[in-house]
Design a protein around this motif. Structure first.
Motif, PDB file in Angstrom:
ATOM      1  N   UNK A 213       0.696  -1.118  -0.069  1.00 19.29           N
ATOM      2  CA  UNK A 213      -0.042   0.002   0.048  1.00 19.29           C
ATOM      3  C   UNK A 213       0.974   1.232   0.063  1.00 19.29           C
ATOM      4  N   UNK A 214       2.044   1.091  -0.648  1.00 17.52           N
ATOM      5  CA  UNK A 214       3.057   2.301  -0.623  1.00 17.52           C
ATOM      6  C   UNK A 214       2.332   3.573  -1.294  1.00 17.52           C
ATOM      7  N   UNK A 252      -3.151  14.834  -4.556  1.00 17.65           N
ATOM      8  CA  UNK A 252      -3.608  15.144  -6.060  1.00 17.65           C
ATOM      9  C   UNK A 252      -2.688  15.864  -6.843  1.00 17.65           C
ATOM     10  N   UNK A 253      -1.772  16.633  -6.371  1.00 16.77           N
ATOM     11  CA  UNK A 253      -0.725  17.342  -7.066  1.00 16.77           C
ATOM     12  C   UNK A 253       0.149  16.396  -7.691  1.00 16.77           C
ATOM     13  N   UNK A 254       0.506  15.409  -6.653  1.00 25.61           N
ATOM     14  CA  UNK A 254       1.872  14.386  -7.107  1.00 25.61           C
ATOM     15  C   UNK A 254       1.126  13.273  -8.350  1.00 25.61           C
ATOM     16  N   UNK A 255      -0.124  13.157  -8.131  1.00 27.08           N
ATOM     17  CA  UNK A 255      -1.127  12.331  -9.091  1.00 27.08           C
ATOM     18  C   UNK A 255      -1.012  13.011 -10.314  1.00 27.08           C
ATOM     19  N   UNK A 256      -1.245  14.345 -10.291  1.00 31.89           N
ATOM     20  CA  UNK A 256      -1.518  15.083 -11.538  1.00 31.89           C
ATOM     21  C   UNK A 256      -0.134  15.183 -12.278  1.00 31.89           C
ATOM     22  N   UNK A 257       0.933  15.523 -11.551  1.00 31.66           N
ATOM     23  CA  UNK A 257       2.249  15.579 -12.358  1.00 31.66           C
ATOM     24  C   UNK A 257       2.741  14.325 -12.959  1.00 31.66           C
ATOM     25  N   UNK A 258       2.466  13.195 -12.394  1.00 32.20           N
ATOM     26  CA  UNK A 258       2.752  12.015 -12.725  1.00 32.20           C
ATOM     27  C   UNK A 258       1.880  11.754 -14.172  1.00 32.20           C
ATOM     28  N   UNK A 259       0.594  11.965 -14.019  1.00 29.77           N
ATOM     29  CA  UNK A 259      -0.087  11.827 -15.156  1.00 29.77           C
ATOM     30  C   UNK A 259       0.181  12.549 -16.320  1.00 29.77           C
ATOM     31  N   UNK A 567       4.523   1.326 -16.578  1.00 34.36           N
ATOM     32  CA  UNK A 567       5.592   2.353 -16.705  1.00 34.36           C
ATOM     33  C   UNK A 567       5.197   3.584 -15.821  1.00 34.36           C
ATOM     34  N   UNK A 568       4.065   4.111 -15.946  1.00 32.60           N
ATOM     35  CA  UNK A 568       3.643   5.469 -15.256  1.00 32.60           C
ATOM     36  C   UNK A 568       3.715   5.162 -13.633  1.00 32.60           C
ATOM     37  N   UNK A 569       3.207   4.167 -13.335  1.00 31.32           N
ATOM     38  CA  UNK A 569       2.973   3.910 -11.885  1.00 31.32           C
ATOM     39  C   UNK A 569       4.349   3.350 -10.955  1.00 31.32           C
ATOM     40  N   UNK A 570       5.294   2.677 -11.803  1.00 33.66           N
ATOM     41  CA  UNK A 570       6.239   2.218 -11.096  1.00 33.66           C
ATOM     42  C   UNK A 570       7.731   2.793 -11.542  1.00 33.66           C
ATOM     43  N   UNK A 571       7.721   3.222 -12.816  1.00 36.79           N
ATOM     44  CA  UNK A 571       9.002   3.800 -13.355  1.00 36.79           C
ATOM     45  C   UNK A 571       9.051   5.196 -13.152  1.00 36.79           C
ATOM     46  N   UNK A 572       7.922   5.755 -13.966  1.00 41.66           N
ATOM     47  CA  UNK A 572       8.099   7.157 -13.898  1.00 41.66           C
ATOM     48  C   UNK A 572       7.933   7.857 -12.578  1.00 41.66           C
ATOM     49  N   UNK A 573       7.227   7.223 -11.727  1.00 45.19           N
ATOM     50  CA  UNK A 573       7.101   7.710 -10.446  1.00 45.19           C
ATOM     51  C   UNK A 573       8.255   7.871  -9.771  1.00 45.19           C
ATOM     52  N   UNK A 574       9.243   6.836  -9.790  1.00 41.71           N
ATOM     53  CA  UNK A 574      10.722   6.970  -9.373  1.00 41.71           C
ATOM     54  C   UNK A 574      11.444   8.069  -9.972  1.00 41.71           C
ATOM     55  N   UNK A 575      11.088   8.291 -11.187  1.00 42.33           N
ATOM     56  CA  UNK A 575      12.145   9.164 -11.976  1.00 42.33           C
ATOM     57  C   UNK A 575      11.681  10.768 -11.578  1.00 42.33           C
ATOM     58  N   UNK A 576      10.307  10.853 -10.962  1.00 45.95           N
ATOM     59  CA  UNK A 576       9.982  12.210 -10.790  1.00 45.95           C
ATOM     60  C   UNK A 576      10.342  12.515  -9.153  1.00 45.95           C
ATOM     61  N   UNK A 577      10.419  11.397  -8.304  1.00 47.22           N
ATOM     62  CA  UNK A 577      11.017  11.364  -6.930  1.00 47.22           C
ATOM     63  C   UNK A 577      12.464  11.645  -7.004  1.00 47.22           C
ATOM     64  N   UNK A 578      13.419  10.990  -7.871  1.00 46.78           N
ATOM     65  CA  UNK A 578      14.611  11.408  -7.832  1.00 46.78           C
ATOM     66  C   UNK A 578      14.823  12.886  -8.505  1.00 46.78           C
ATOM     67  N   UNK A 579      14.023  13.340  -9.343  1.00 48.29           N
ATOM     68  CA  UNK A 579      14.218  14.750  -9.851  1.00 48.29           C
ATOM     69  C   UNK A 579      13.636  15.627  -8.814  1.00 48.29           C
ATOM     70  N   UNK A 580      12.689  15.316  -7.871  1.00 50.45           N
ATOM     71  CA  UNK A 580      12.576  16.167  -6.649  1.00 50.45           C
ATOM     72  C   UNK A 580      13.784  16.272  -5.630  1.00 50.45           C
TER      73      UNK A 580
END
Length: 730
Positions: A213-214, A252-259, A567-580
């Protein structure tokens, strides 16, 4: 259980079909193979001949021993024939190579994404994300384009060019609508349903990456079991009594940025490939094949049409954005507008850069080699170029990389831009000047030119050396693996250079930005190389079907509904986390980090209580709010301006021992106004004292006779004279 078994078999069958297609397409049946394929065929034929000769010799020897031994000999010969049925074929060998290579590749990716360097982890995840994005976009674009090609096959060449550009316009339109809907500007119901996104609302999310449930939000009942609800990070006690780390995040903001990042990348690449196809077909006209200058003219024509298209969409976005700034003030209207604007601008720049870079490289290949490639970048028939031509071609890539870095540094300045997600209020829609935007497009285009040249130059070298057939499926995969290997080494070397610059020259923003541009170009190169392999693999799978175009279309749909969400839920999410994470670290330089470590060491001197007590006590009034971090709780009092306290001297320091409301602790003497009259001078803190979390001062009064006072962090603030302008010097 039966349904699960059937589903697993249905999912496993296409994978094995793909592996078999990859293996068998490397060599057409009945055709002589070359390279290492010829060696394998020779080895298998030699093994078969040796075994047949041995079997014949054994049979003859057994026949000479008599009738009784003949039956035994026939039995052994039958056993030999059974063993011969299990001989490995060429296809078996190639599948084995693919299986072992796939295992090694997957394990290597696990090493890279878990490397003990955060930069390497980010680069690895970014390259994987870029490759999956390009692969998904190409597959979806080709599936749709082949269906359109069924109805446009009998049209003229000019009509097909217009159809390709119309296809590009359609993808750009869909991209604008999806980004606007996700950001909450217009068509909100399309992506959010009846829910109105609130980019200012903060929710408690699970922060343990090992849990299933991460990143799930806690319910109102679960929030009651958080240890410190007032903090930004805390622990939640779950139903098993286990402490689970949680963090307060704008969900909501993090979900919108990822989408937005997901659909912007996919549709930008699809639009870019449609624009490439349109411009490449324009280059096939006889008027543009006369010389190199005419060959690159379609690149600028294509670019002009794209900019007119983007300008038209910008005019259409103005009114919805203006309404959002006034209508959604309570739910982050400014953030919505800035996020939508910057995401659209970045995606449009990607479309322009992708199409312009490919068309420029097409013209450059014609100028260097004298051979104009077709729309797919292939030279028909294949031409073996001289080493001088290949050397000139690679030299052009170095020039393009240097020019890209210079332009990026000139137009960017190396400064960190404000995160659009942190914008709280704006007066008007952000605008980017046409000159700055064209400079960004040119810089990105030259970086992609660098990647395209390395890719096509590598194909020229493999054709020159005749190591393997780079037109076959196995040749495409080998070339992609070779490029990935050398690009990985280059990324490690550039990361070492970046670390050296940071350690010895502080932040070194310009050098760091240049390194980021080169690494991004390398990521694009790896994506392009694997994209061609995937494209060849899709063609191989579709070639076995009765309806090839329909098969490619359904493969594109399969990618859209199966690969893109993962790709969006598991890879792109980590890319955005590293960028932050990288943005936050960029705010603190190495010098600030070292200074904070020194201050923490000095802090221990002021947290130790004295052994001798001073009995003299005085009443005083607190002249300013004093707030201390939890690090110093138990020793430092937190008081408000105007509180009445009882103080007594604290040794020979600038601290006093204060008592208020039954609590005791330390206070800065400068924050206490004694009742008796003393000569004082007023000054205001003009430096960013609040940047240090241990103490926050908005204003304070200081002794005129005292030259300094010591803050809890150990920083000396020298008090200016009365005639000074009142600034504090650290």
């Amino acid at each position: 259980a039966g349904s699960s078994h059937q589903f697993s078999e249905a999912m496993a069958r296409p994978v094995w079909l793909l592996l078999l297609a990859v293996a068998t397409l490397a060599k057409t049946p009945g055709q002589a193979s070359d390279g290492f394929g010829a060696v394998e065929d020779g080895r298998f034929r030699q093994m078969q001949d040796d075994e047949e000769a041995a079997a014949e010799g054994a049979a003859e020897g057994e026949g000479a021993e008599g009738e009784g031994a003949k039956g035994e000999g026939e039995g052994e010969e039958g056993g030999e024939e059974e063993e011969e049925e299990h001989h490995l074929t060429q296809a078996d060998s190639e599948v084995a190579y693919m299986l072992l290579g796939a295992v090694i590749l997957v394990v290597s990716l696990f090493y890279l994404v878990n490397w003990n360097d955060d930069d390497i982890r980010y680069y690895a995840m970014n390259i994987i994300s870029m490759t999956m994005s390009i692969f998904s976009a190409v597959l979806m674009y080709q599936g749709i384009n082949d269906q359109i090609g069924r109805f446009s096959a009998n049209l003229t060449h000019y009509h097909r060019i217009l159809i390709q550009f119309a296809q590009c316009c359609f993808y750009v339109l869909v991209m604008q609508v999806l980004i606007g809907s996700i950001s909450g500007i217009f068509f909100v119901e399309l992506m959010w349903g009846s829910k109105e996104p609130d980019f200012d609302r903060e929710d408690w999310l699970i922060a343990d990456g090992l849990r299933a449930d991460y990143c799930n939000a806690l319910t109102d009942e679960e929030v009651k079991h958080i240890r410190n609800p007032a903090a930004m990070k805390s622990v939640w006690i779950d139903t098993y009594g286990v402490e689970v780390p949680v963090s307060k995040t704008k969900d909501d903001l993090q979900l919108a940025k990822r989408r937005m990042r997901c659909w912007a990348m996919l549709l930008a690449h699809m639009s870019g490939f449609a624009a490439i196809n349109s411009g490449a077909q324009l280059q096939e006209l006889e008027v543009f094949r006369t010389n190199a200058f005419m060959a690159i003219t379609p690149a600028f024509v294509n670019q002009a049409l794209l900019q007119l298209l983007f300008l038209s969409f910008a005019k259409l976005r103005t009114k919805p954005m203006t309404d959002a700034m006034t209508k959604h003030k309570d739910s982050g209207g400014a953030r919505k507008v800035v996020l939508c604007h910057e995401t659209v601008i970045e995606a449009e720049n990607d479309v322009s850069s992708l199409s312009m870079s490919y068309l420029l490289v097409q013209g450059l290949r014609f100028a260097v080699s004298g051979v104009m490639p077709n729309a797919e970048g292939m030279e028909e028939p294949p031409v073996i170029h001289s080493w001088s031509v290949i050397g000139i071609f690679f030299a052009c890539s170095i020039v393009a990389a240097i020019a890209s870095i210079v332009i990026a540094l000139k137009c960017g300045g190396g400064e960190e831009e404000e995160d659009p997600a942190e914008v709280k209020e704006i007066e008007q829609i952000p605008e980017v000047s046409f000159g700055v935007r064209m400079a960004q497009v040119l810089s990105n285009s030259l970086a992609m030119v660098f990647a395209w040249i390395l890719f096509f130059g590598s194909r020229w070298i493999s054709l020159k050396l005749d190591i393997f057939d780079n037109e076959s499926m196995i040749g495409q995969v080998i070339l992609a693996l070779i490029l990935s290997f050398f690009c990985g080494i280059a990324v490690f070397m550039l990361d070492r250079v970046d670390d050296y610059q940071k350690e010895n020259h502080g932040s070194a923003e310009e050098a760091a930005k240049a390194i980021r541009i080169i690494i991004q170009a390398i990521a694009i190169l790896i994506g392009f190389s694997w994209e061609h392999s995937f494209e060849e693999g899709v063609a191989a799978v579709a070639s076995t079907a009765n309806h090839k175009r329909l098969c490619k279309f359904f493969l594109g749909c399969f990618v859209c509904f199966f690969l893109v969400p993962a790709w969006r839920r598991h890879i792109l999410m980590k890319v955005l986390a590293y960028e932050d994470m990288k943005k936050k670290r960029a705010m603190a330089t190495k010098a600030n980090v070292r200074r904070s470590l020194i201050l923490r060491k000095q802090l221990t001197k002021y947290t130790e209580l004295p052994t001798e007590e001073v009995q003299e006590k005085t009443s005083a009034t607190v002249t300013d709010d004093v707030e201390m971090a939890p690090l110093m709780e138990g020793h430092i009092l937190s008081v408000k301006k105007g509180d009445k306290v009882t103080i007594k001297p604290f040794g020979k320091t600038d601290w006093v021992w204060a008592e208020v409301g039954g609590k005791e602790g330390l206070l800065p003497s400068a924050a206490c106004q004694r009742q008796e009259q003393m000569l004082r001078a007023e000054a205001r803190v003009s430096c960013e004292v609040a940047a240090w979390p241990w103490a926050k001062f908005s204003s304070a009064k200081f002794h005129r006779t005292g030259s300094a006072f010591r803050m809890p962090t150990g920083v000396f603030l020298r008090v200016p004279g009365v005639a000074n302008d009142g600034r504090l010097i650290t």
